[in-house]
Design an enzyme around this catalytic site. Structure first.
Site, PDB file in Angstrom:
ATOM      1  N   GLU A 152       2.549   3.083 -10.092  1.00  0.00           N
ATOM      2  CA  GLU A 152       2.367   1.651 -10.364  1.00  0.00           C
ATOM      3  C   GLU A 152       1.012   1.168  -9.853  1.00  0.00           C
ATOM      4  O   GLU A 152       0.457   1.737  -8.908  1.00  0.00           O
ATOM      5  CB  GLU A 152       3.460   0.854  -9.630  1.00  0.00           C
ATOM      6  N   ASP A 153       0.505   0.102 -10.465  1.00  0.00           N
ATOM      7  CA  ASP A 153      -0.720  -0.509  -9.968  1.00  0.00           C
ATOM      8  C   ASP A 153      -0.448  -1.349  -8.722  1.00  0.00           C
ATOM      9  O   ASP A 153      -1.163  -1.276  -7.734  1.00  0.00           O
ATOM     10  CB  ASP A 153      -1.406  -1.358 -11.060  1.00  0.00           C
ATOM     11  N   ASP A 165       4.801  -6.206  -6.446  1.00  0.00           N
ATOM     12  CA  ASP A 165       4.667  -7.610  -6.067  1.00  0.00           C
ATOM     13  C   ASP A 165       6.060  -8.150  -5.713  1.00  0.00           C
ATOM     14  O   ASP A 165       6.494  -8.018  -4.569  1.00  0.00           O
ATOM     15  CB  ASP A 165       4.030  -8.328  -7.274  1.00  0.00           C
ATOM     16  N   ASP A 189      -5.124  -6.578 -14.474  1.00  0.00           N
ATOM     17  CA  ASP A 189      -5.767  -7.509 -15.405  1.00  0.00           C
ATOM     18  C   ASP A 189      -5.543  -8.980 -15.060  1.00  0.00           C
ATOM     19  O   ASP A 189      -4.648  -9.312 -14.293  1.00  0.00           O
ATOM     20  CB  ASP A 189      -5.219  -7.286 -16.817  1.00  0.00           C
ATOM     21  N   LYS A 216      -0.094  -1.095 -18.636  1.00  0.00           N
ATOM     22  CA  LYS A 216      -1.356  -0.378 -18.722  1.00  0.00           C
ATOM     23  C   LYS A 216      -2.009  -0.254 -17.345  1.00  0.00           C
ATOM     24  O   LYS A 216      -2.965   0.481 -17.169  1.00  0.00           O
ATOM     25  CB  LYS A 216      -2.319  -1.140 -19.649  1.00  0.00           C
ATOM     26  N   GLY A 217      -1.493  -1.005 -16.403  1.00  0.00           N
ATOM     27  CA  GLY A 217      -2.162  -1.164 -15.112  1.00  0.00           C
ATOM     28  C   GLY A 217      -2.352   0.106 -14.314  1.00  0.00           C
ATOM     29  O   GLY A 217      -3.277   0.205 -13.502  1.00  0.00           O
ATOM     30  N   ARG A 222      -9.570  -4.938 -16.341  1.00  0.00           N
ATOM     31  CA  ARG A 222      -8.937  -3.661 -15.976  1.00  0.00           C
ATOM     32  C   ARG A 222      -9.989  -2.594 -15.702  1.00  0.00           C
ATOM     33  O   ARG A 222      -9.746  -1.629 -14.989  1.00  0.00           O
ATOM     34  CB  ARG A 222      -8.038  -3.160 -17.113  1.00  0.00           C
TER      35      ARG A 222
HETATM   36  P1  5GP Z   1       6.647  -7.086  -9.827  1.00  0.00           P
HETATM   37  O1  5GP Z   1       7.714  -6.762 -10.811  1.00  0.00           O
HETATM   38  O2  5GP Z   1       6.651  -6.215  -8.611  1.00  0.00           O
HETATM   39  O3  5GP Z   1       6.665  -8.553  -9.471  1.00  0.00           O
HETATM   40  O4  5GP Z   1       5.294  -6.983 -10.559  1.00  0.00           O
HETATM   41  C1  5GP Z   1       4.751  -5.856 -11.001  1.00  0.00           C
HETATM   42  C2  5GP Z   1       3.669  -6.130 -12.015  1.00  0.00           C
HETATM   43  O5  5GP Z   1       3.163  -7.452 -11.969  1.00  0.00           O
HETATM   44  C3  5GP Z   1       2.512  -5.249 -11.735  1.00  0.00           C
HETATM   45  O6  5GP Z   1       2.664  -3.982 -12.312  1.00  0.00           O
HETATM   46  C4  5GP Z   1       1.349  -6.033 -12.301  1.00  0.00           C
HETATM   47  O7  5GP Z   1       1.221  -5.752 -13.678  1.00  0.00           O
HETATM   48  C5  5GP Z   1       1.774  -7.487 -12.142  1.00  0.00           C
HETATM   49  N1  5GP Z   1       1.136  -8.085 -10.947  1.00  0.00           N
HETATM   50  C6  5GP Z   1       1.713  -8.420  -9.783  1.00  0.00           C
HETATM   51  N2  5GP Z   1       0.825  -8.926  -8.899  1.00  0.00           N
HETATM   52  C7  5GP Z   1      -0.364  -8.892  -9.533  1.00  0.00           C
HETATM   53  C8  5GP Z   1      -1.706  -9.270  -9.141  1.00  0.00           C
HETATM   54  O8  5GP Z   1      -2.024  -9.724  -8.035  1.00  0.00           O
HETATM   55  N3  5GP Z   1      -2.677  -9.072 -10.086  1.00  0.00           N
HETATM   56  C9  5GP Z   1      -2.413  -8.577 -11.323  1.00  0.00           C
HETATM   57  N4  5GP Z   1      -3.448  -8.433 -12.135  1.00  0.00           N
HETATM   58  N5  5GP Z   1      -1.183  -8.208 -11.712  1.00  0.00           N
HETATM   59  C10 5GP Z   1      -0.163  -8.371 -10.827  1.00  0.00           C
END
Ligand code: 5GP
Length: 178
Positions: free
Chosen positions: A99-100, A103, A159, A44-45, A165
């Site tokens: 994407e939001d 990470d 979130d 949802k981000g 959000r």
């Molecule tokens: P990745 O797969 O790149 O590790 O993570 C992607 C998802 O992890 C993002 O779309 C998000 O939903 C969540 N995420 C990663 N870092 C953060 C953060 O600092 N805050 C929040 N709220 N969500 C995060």
């Protein structure tokens, strides 16, 4: 008020709005020769970012959404699972994943592979935030709103246990709330 739970604001409403205008101009330029580009928001981000960004894009596009498993609390679950799939066929199409935050990179890496396997011609990634210090997979977003430090951020779609959000900016929660 949820804003009182923040320790600090990292990216303001104005900064987000201005950056979306710039990203829109950039996408208009880079996709000027493409037809029927599909913006794929990751639920949802990405919802607020998708809304802000597409207003600033003038080329002819369509939008769709996917939901994949993501964070529960502050820990990454590792690999992704499709919870809601796209409604359109993506065969031969140019996709822009919205994407939001990127990470560890696990989500966009798995999604790119999956979408190419389903027949996409090209998959690029636009993310509101990038946290390069946490990367586990060697992958980069093609378009980045803002780079953030290694801190857990909330707001503008992001979130903490499904809350915050709806903050109109990006910030960091007070420590006592975790
Ligand atoms: P990745 O797969 O790149 O590790 O993570 C992607 C998802 O992890 C993002 O779309 C998000 O939903 C969540 N995420 C990663 N870092 C953060 C953060 O600092 N805050 C929040 N709220 N969500 C995060």
């Amino acid at each position: 008020m949820i804003k009182d739970d923040l320790k600090k604001i990292l990216v303001s409403e104005e900064q987000i709005a201005n950056r979306c205008k710039e990203l829109g101009r950039q996408l208009d330029h880079d996709y000027a020769d493409k037809h029927n580009v599909l913006f794929v928001g990751i639920l949802k981000g990405s919802v607020p970012f998708m809304a802000e960004l597409i207003k600033r894009v003038s080329i002819d596009i369509e939008i769709d959404f996917m939901a994949v498993s993501s964070y529960s609390g502050t820990e990454s679950l590792g690999d992704i699972k499709i919870i809601k799939d796209l409604e359109q066929s993506i065969q031969g199409r140019d996709l822009i994943l919205v994407e939001d935050i990127v990470d560890t990179g696990v989500t966009i890496n798995s999604l790119k592979t999956l979408l190419y396997n389903k027949g996409a011609n090209d998959v690029k990634v636009v993310t509101l935030l990038d946290k390069p210090s946490r990367r586990q997979v060697d992958i980069k977003a093609d378009y980045i709103g803002f780079e953030v430090e290694n801190e857990f951020v909330v707001g503008f779609g992001l979130d903490y246990n499904q809350r915050y959000r709806n903050l109109p900016y990006v910030g960091v929660l007070k420590e006592e709330l975790y």
